[in-house]
Scaffold this motif. Structure first.
Motif, mmCIF file in Angstrom:
data_model
loop_
_atom_site.group_PDB
_atom_site.id
_atom_site.type_symbol
_atom_site.label_atom_id
_atom_site.label_comp_id
_atom_site.label_asym_id
_atom_site.label_seq_id
_atom_site.Cartn_x
_atom_site.Cartn_y
_atom_site.Cartn_z
ATOM 1 N N TYR A 4 -4.235 -31.057 -7.640
ATOM 2 C CA TYR A 4 -5.544 -30.430 -7.764
ATOM 3 C C TYR A 4 -5.579 -29.350 -8.836
ATOM 4 N N ASN A 5 -6.667 -29.370 -9.590
ATOM 5 C CA ASN A 5 -7.004 -28.243 -10.447
ATOM 6 C C ASN A 5 -7.616 -27.165 -9.553
ATOM 7 N N ILE A 34 -5.093 -25.712 -14.509
ATOM 8 C CA ILE A 34 -4.943 -27.136 -14.259
ATOM 9 C C ILE A 34 -3.752 -27.398 -13.343
ATOM 10 N N ARG A 35 -3.660 -28.624 -12.879
ATOM 11 C CA ARG A 35 -2.674 -28.964 -11.862
ATOM 12 C C ARG A 35 -1.250 -28.660 -12.274
ATOM 13 N N SER A 36 -0.939 -28.820 -13.542
ATOM 14 C CA SER A 36 0.426 -28.559 -14.005
ATOM 15 C C SER A 36 0.702 -27.065 -14.173
ATOM 16 N N GLY A 37 -0.339 -26.265 -14.199
ATOM 17 C CA GLY A 37 -0.181 -24.829 -14.403
ATOM 18 C C GLY A 37 -0.009 -24.414 -15.840
ATOM 19 N N THR A 38 -0.089 -25.364 -16.754
ATOM 20 C CA THR A 38 0.204 -25.053 -18.154
ATOM 21 C C THR A 38 -1.000 -24.557 -18.933
ATOM 22 N N CYS A 79 -12.262 -19.337 -3.762
ATOM 23 C CA CYS A 79 -11.241 -20.235 -4.285
ATOM 24 C C CYS A 79 -11.787 -21.663 -4.228
ATOM 25 N N ALA A 80 -11.413 -22.472 -5.199
ATOM 26 C CA ALA A 80 -11.929 -23.837 -5.272
ATOM 27 C C ALA A 80 -10.834 -24.801 -5.692
ATOM 28 N N ALA A 81 -10.903 -25.999 -5.164
ATOM 29 C CA ALA A 81 -9.947 -27.052 -5.503
ATOM 30 C C ALA A 81 -10.703 -28.312 -5.881
ATOM 31 N N THR A 82 -10.246 -28.968 -6.940
ATOM 32 C CA THR A 82 -10.917 -30.191 -7.372
ATOM 33 C C THR A 82 -9.952 -31.119 -8.080
ATOM 34 N N LEU A 83 -10.206 -32.407 -7.960
ATOM 35 C CA LEU A 83 -9.462 -33.401 -8.737
ATOM 36 C C LEU A 83 -10.087 -33.548 -10.124
ATOM 37 N N ARG A 112 -14.593 -26.138 -14.192
ATOM 38 C CA ARG A 112 -15.708 -25.471 -14.861
ATOM 39 C C ARG A 112 -17.026 -26.205 -14.714
ATOM 40 N N THR A 113 -16.986 -27.492 -14.407
ATOM 41 C CA THR A 113 -18.225 -28.242 -14.179
ATOM 42 C C THR A 113 -18.681 -28.117 -12.734
ATOM 43 N N GLN A 114 -17.917 -27.399 -11.932
ATOM 44 C CA GLN A 114 -18.245 -27.141 -10.535
ATOM 45 C C GLN A 114 -18.343 -28.399 -9.696
ATOM 46 N N THR A 115 -17.581 -29.423 -10.099
ATOM 47 C CA THR A 115 -17.478 -30.603 -9.243
ATOM 48 C C THR A 115 -16.325 -30.355 -8.284
ATOM 49 N N ILE A 116 -16.574 -29.469 -7.345
ATOM 50 C CA ILE A 116 -15.529 -28.956 -6.462
ATOM 51 C C ILE A 116 -15.418 -29.818 -5.209
ATOM 52 N N ASP A 117 -14.185 -30.130 -4.861
ATOM 53 C CA ASP A 117 -13.936 -30.910 -3.646
ATOM 54 C C ASP A 117 -13.814 -30.025 -2.410
ATOM 55 N N TYR A 118 -13.193 -28.868 -2.588
ATOM 56 C CA TYR A 118 -12.982 -27.978 -1.445
ATOM 57 C C TYR A 118 -13.193 -26.522 -1.862
ATOM 58 N N TRP A 119 -13.783 -25.746 -0.948
ATOM 59 C CA TRP A 119 -14.033 -24.324 -1.155
ATOM 60 C C TRP A 119 -13.343 -23.493 -0.078
#
Length: 121
Positions: free
Chosen positions: A32-33, A52-56, A96-100, A104-111
């Protein structure tokens, strides 16, 4: 059950610092991002920072650039927001937000449930 639990909010004087944490459970954290949003009273929710998911790679809103830093710890399934040089305009509930997808587009899966940050002048 997916849970995003924020902590670390509170009251601070202008110029001070806080570190928010978001402990994540119930999902594959490494996939997850992650991001932070905030909403001040009477205002729309706004993007603060993402990683991003990798943290980079991280992204910051212009309003917090150079003052806030987002990071993640995959061993602890936790994302952080280090906030320095806080100003009264940073007062808000931080989520806090988690998304696949793209944070930034706010297509959030979990809040998360949110944590209050109050900065006094």
């Amino acid at each position: 059950q997916v849970r995003l639990v924020e902590s670390g909010g509170g009251s601070v004087q202008a110029g001070g610092s806080l570190r928010l944490s978001c402990a994540v459970s119930g999902l594959a954290f490494s996939l997850y991002n992650m991001g932070w949003f905030r909403q001040a009273p009477g205002k729309e929710q706004e993007f603060v920072a993402s990683i991003i998911r990798s943290g980079t790679t991280t992204y910051d809103a212009d309003s917090v650039k150079g003052r806030f830093t987002i990071s993640r710890d995959s061993n602890k399934n936790t994302v952080y927001l280090q906030m320095n040089s806080l100003a009264p305009e940073d007062t808000a509930v931080y989520y806090c937000a988690a998304t696949l997808g793209a944070v930034r587009t706010q297509t959030i899966d979990y809040w998360g449930q949110g944590t209050q940050v109050t900065v006094s002048s």
